[in-house]
Design a protein around this motif. Structure first.
Motif, PDB file in Angstrom:
ATOM      1  N   GLU A  90       0.819  -1.226   0.000  1.00  0.00           N
ATOM      2  CA  GLU A  90       0.000   0.000   0.000  1.00  0.00           C
ATOM      3  C   GLU A  90       0.850   1.272   0.000  1.00  0.00           C
ATOM      4  OE1 GLU A  90      -3.770  -0.691   2.768  1.00  0.00           O
ATOM      5  OE2 GLU A  90      -1.945  -1.403   3.710  1.00  0.00           O
ATOM      6  N   TYR A  91       2.127   1.153   0.362  1.00  0.00           N
ATOM      7  CA  TYR A  91       2.953   2.352   0.467  1.00  0.00           C
ATOM      8  C   TYR A  91       3.572   2.781  -0.871  1.00  0.00           C
ATOM      9  CZ  TYR A  91       2.439   1.616   5.443  1.00  0.00           C
ATOM     10  OH  TYR A  91       1.908   1.448   6.701  1.00  0.00           O
ATOM     11  N   PHE A  92       3.614   1.895  -1.842  1.00  0.00           N
ATOM     12  CA  PHE A  92       4.265   2.258  -3.114  1.00  0.00           C
ATOM     13  C   PHE A  92       3.574   3.446  -3.804  1.00  0.00           C
ATOM     14  CE2 PHE A  92       6.054  -1.889  -2.297  1.00  0.00           C
ATOM     15  CZ  PHE A  92       7.372  -1.730  -2.688  1.00  0.00           C
ATOM     16  N   PRO A  93       2.215   3.466  -3.877  1.00  0.00           N
ATOM     17  CA  PRO A  93       1.581   4.640  -4.510  1.00  0.00           C
ATOM     18  C   PRO A  93       1.868   5.939  -3.758  1.00  0.00           C
ATOM     19  CG  PRO A  93       0.003   2.838  -4.231  1.00  0.00           C
ATOM     20  CD  PRO A  93       1.242   2.433  -3.515  1.00  0.00           C
ATOM     21  N   LEU A  94       1.960   5.882  -2.408  1.00  0.00           N
ATOM     22  CA  LEU A  94       2.237   7.093  -1.619  1.00  0.00           C
ATOM     23  C   LEU A  94       3.640   7.613  -1.901  1.00  0.00           C
ATOM     24  CD1 LEU A  94       0.662   5.982   1.786  1.00  0.00           C
ATOM     25  CD2 LEU A  94      -0.167   7.786   0.287  1.00  0.00           C
ATOM     26  N   VAL A  95       4.585   6.684  -1.970  1.00  0.00           N
ATOM     27  CA  VAL A  95       5.978   7.066  -2.254  1.00  0.00           C
ATOM     28  C   VAL A  95       6.070   7.739  -3.621  1.00  0.00           C
ATOM     29  CG1 VAL A  95       8.176   6.006  -2.905  1.00  0.00           C
ATOM     30  CG2 VAL A  95       7.112   5.422  -0.719  1.00  0.00           C
ATOM     31  N   LYS A  96       5.335   7.172  -4.563  1.00  0.00           N
ATOM     32  CA  LYS A  96       5.372   7.718  -5.926  1.00  0.00           C
ATOM     33  C   LYS A  96       4.697   9.093  -5.983  1.00  0.00           C
ATOM     34  CE  LYS A  96       4.520   6.272 -10.618  1.00  0.00           C
ATOM     35  NZ  LYS A  96       3.651   5.523 -11.472  1.00  0.00           N
ATOM     36  N   LYS A  97       3.528   9.199  -5.347  1.00  0.00           N
ATOM     37  CA  LYS A  97       2.740  10.437  -5.426  1.00  0.00           C
ATOM     38  C   LYS A  97       3.440  11.606  -4.728  1.00  0.00           C
ATOM     39  CE  LYS A  97      -1.931  12.127  -4.399  1.00  0.00           C
ATOM     40  NZ  LYS A  97      -3.242  11.758  -3.855  1.00  0.00           N
ATOM     41  N   TYR A  98       4.039  11.345  -3.556  1.00  0.00           N
ATOM     42  CA  TYR A  98       4.601  12.445  -2.751  1.00  0.00           C
ATOM     43  C   TYR A  98       6.129  12.474  -2.748  1.00  0.00           C
ATOM     44  CZ  TYR A  98      -0.178  12.915  -1.128  1.00  0.00           C
ATOM     45  OH  TYR A  98      -1.539  13.094  -1.081  1.00  0.00           O
ATOM     46  N   HIS A  99       6.735  11.547  -3.467  1.00  0.00           N
ATOM     47  CA  HIS A  99       8.202  11.434  -3.501  1.00  0.00           C
ATOM     48  C   HIS A  99       8.762  11.494  -2.061  1.00  0.00           C
ATOM     49  CE1 HIS A  99      11.946  11.196  -5.702  1.00  0.00           C
ATOM     50  NE2 HIS A  99      12.467  12.050  -4.838  1.00  0.00           N
ATOM     51  N   VAL A 100       8.234  10.583  -1.231  1.00  0.00           N
ATOM     52  CA  VAL A 100       8.611  10.567   0.177  1.00  0.00           C
ATOM     53  C   VAL A 100       9.113   9.158   0.539  1.00  0.00           C
ATOM     54  CG1 VAL A 100       6.205  10.070   0.882  1.00  0.00           C
ATOM     55  CG2 VAL A 100       7.760  11.074   2.508  1.00  0.00           C
ATOM     56  N   PRO A 101      10.310   9.048   1.103  1.00  0.00           N
ATOM     57  CA  PRO A 101      10.784   7.714   1.509  1.00  0.00           C
ATOM     58  C   PRO A 101       9.938   7.147   2.654  1.00  0.00           C
ATOM     59  CG  PRO A 101      12.603   9.301   1.465  1.00  0.00           C
ATOM     60  CD  PRO A 101      11.335  10.085   1.327  1.00  0.00           C
ATOM     61  N   ILE A 102       9.641   5.854   2.585  1.00  0.00           N
ATOM     62  CA  ILE A 102       8.946   5.165   3.685  1.00  0.00           C
ATOM     63  C   ILE A 102       9.750   3.908   4.017  1.00  0.00           C
ATOM     64  CG2 ILE A 102       6.843   3.985   4.430  1.00  0.00           C
ATOM     65  CD1 ILE A 102       5.222   5.778   2.604  1.00  0.00           C
ATOM     66  N   VAL A 103      10.216   3.826   5.248  1.00  0.00           N
ATOM     67  CA  VAL A 103      11.006   2.665   5.667  1.00  0.00           C
ATOM     68  C   VAL A 103      10.235   1.919   6.759  1.00  0.00           C
ATOM     69  CG1 VAL A 103      13.177   1.868   6.689  1.00  0.00           C
ATOM     70  CG2 VAL A 103      13.191   3.791   5.079  1.00  0.00           C
ATOM     71  N   VAL A 104       9.841   0.690   6.477  1.00  0.00           N
ATOM     72  CA  VAL A 104       9.156  -0.139   7.469  1.00  0.00           C
ATOM     73  C   VAL A 104      10.160  -0.447   8.582  1.00  0.00           C
ATOM     74  CG1 VAL A 104       7.967  -2.325   7.878  1.00  0.00           C
ATOM     75  CG2 VAL A 104       7.753  -1.170   5.650  1.00  0.00           C
ATOM     76  N   THR A 105       9.804  -0.095   9.827  1.00  0.00           N
ATOM     77  CA  THR A 105      10.792  -0.111  10.913  1.00  0.00           C
ATOM     78  C   THR A 105      10.223  -0.783  12.159  1.00  0.00           C
ATOM     79  OG1 THR A 105      11.721   1.945  10.047  1.00  0.00           O
ATOM     80  CG2 THR A 105      12.260   1.422  12.325  1.00  0.00           C
ATOM     81  N   GLY A 106      11.104  -1.468  12.885  1.00  0.00           N
ATOM     82  CA  GLY A 106      10.714  -2.133  14.135  1.00  0.00           C
ATOM     83  C   GLY A 106      10.721  -1.175  15.311  1.00  0.00           C
TER      84      GLY A 106
END
Ligand code: SF4
Length: 361
Positions: free
Chosen positions: A203-219
């Motif tokens: 689900e995060y790929f479209p957000l990264v593309k739309k807003y050019h924002v890195p998202i790192v899944v983190t513990g």
């Protein structure tokens, strides 16, 4: 302790912090989405290990904190009804509604019980056929499968004395709402590892593309968070915006598919109000048509209750990363964990409670 000590190693933490200092050349604002991450950051002083111009913004990922005031009031109204056994996880009992909380209602005679699983509430309904048993289902995608399973089981067993007051919320629409706000200062996200363990991270790929924002899944352990920050800063410094997975020991790209199938079966995606933030389109889960009879707010006629947040509490601005807890005039004076005024002071995962508990007074 396995899986704990190894992620709290001080020497490795210093090495990761040194690497973050080495690669950082500019100021960056990074939001940790989850309240559990906020708690760890403040508890272990992770933000104080980072370069001064990296700002960690504490996001809206504490489910207790974002449960709207009116839903707490609905819970209180239902719990006060004669014959009702109102069940909830323990952390909801002290969340203030507009006049009182569930713990005070219990002290005045309401039958409010703490359960450790929604399935305990189903069992209570089976054991008490003459009583109405209600479960208060709040949380992110992480707890939604257990809530869904309880509704599914209640339907299978033909229980008519069981219902749920549901306020489940979804993370990706909240990120979308934050990023689309003109006031948004966030340049990258540490996504919540436990949510992604259920939902994966497609689900995060479209957000990264739309807003050019890195998202790192983190513990949630100190080394997880430091590594997540390092991966995020490496992307920011090189102009990349990608979805990356720091929390590989628990998260797969596709997530837990049987759990997702159960969520889709029992719930539908609905607009949801977030405490302090307001309504976010398609950001919550409500019961799907075949299970709608289990909706407690309809069964008890409290669905239309509406109340306003106390004007003094700035939790909404804190949850959007626009203010810090000590910017609030009530912080540590009129509002403390013993006498919480707003939701972010109630839960140990709330930013105000974490700041109060770990030195940031
Ligand atoms: S300190 Fe209390 S009143 Fe102030 S923002 Fe936090 S929860 Fe709200």
């Amino acid at each position: 302790m396995r899986y704990l000590d190894e992620y709290r190693d001080g020497e490795l933490a210093q090495k990761l912090a040194a690497e973050i200092h080495r690669v950082t050349t500019k100021p960056w604002n990074i939001m940790e989405v989850c309240g559990g991450q906020t708690h760890a950051i403040v508890k272990f002083g992770i933000d104080e290990l980072l370069p001064k111009h990296i700002t960690l913004i504490h996001g809206p990922g504490c489910p207790v904190c974002v449960t709207p005031l009116e839903v707490i009031d609905q819970a209180l109204a239902i719990a006060a009804r004669p014959g009702v056994i109102f069940t909830s996880f323990g952390d909801m009992l002290r969340v203030p509604g507009s006049t009182t909380d569930l713990l005070a209602a219990k002290a005045k005679g309401a039958d409010v019980r703490i359960v450790y699983s929604p399935l305990d509430a189903v069992k209570l309904a089976e054991d008490n056929p003459a009583r109405e048993v209600v479960f208060f289902g709040v949380g992110f995608e992480t707890t939604a499968p257990a809530t869904a399973l309880a509704v599914f089981q209640a339907a299978q067993k033909g229980l008519n004395n069981f219902s749920m007051l549901i306020s489940h919320v979804l993370v990706p629409p909240a990120i979308e709402a934050l990023m689309s706000s003109p006031a948004c200062r966030v340049q990258a996200f540490l996504a919540a590892g436990h949510v992604c363990a259920v939902m994966g991270y497609e689900e995060y790929f479209p957000l990264v593309k739309k807003y050019h924002v890195p998202i790192v899944v983190t513990g949630f352990e100190p080394l997880d968070i430091l590594q997540g920050v390092l991966m995020t800063v490496q992307q920011l410094e090189t102009g990349r915006a990608e979805v990356e997975n720091q929390y590989r020991r628990a998260v797969r790209r596709e997530g837990n598919q049987p759990a997702q199938a159960l969520i889709r079966k029992v719930f539908r995606v609905v607009p949801r109000k977030w405490r302090g933030i307001g309504e976010i389109p398609l950001s919550g889960l409500g019961l799907s048509e075949p299970y709608a009879r289990f909706a407690a707010e309809l069964k008890f006629g409290v669905a239309e209750q509406r109340v306003d947040e106390p004007a003094e509490c700035i939790a909404g601005l804190i949850l959007q990363g626009l203010k810090k807890p000590h910017d609030c005039a009530a912080f540590g004076t009129r509002c403390t964990p013993e006498h919480p005024f707003g939701a972010t002071m109630v839960s140990s995962e709330g930013a105000c409670a974490a700041y109060y508990r770990y030195r940031r007074r």
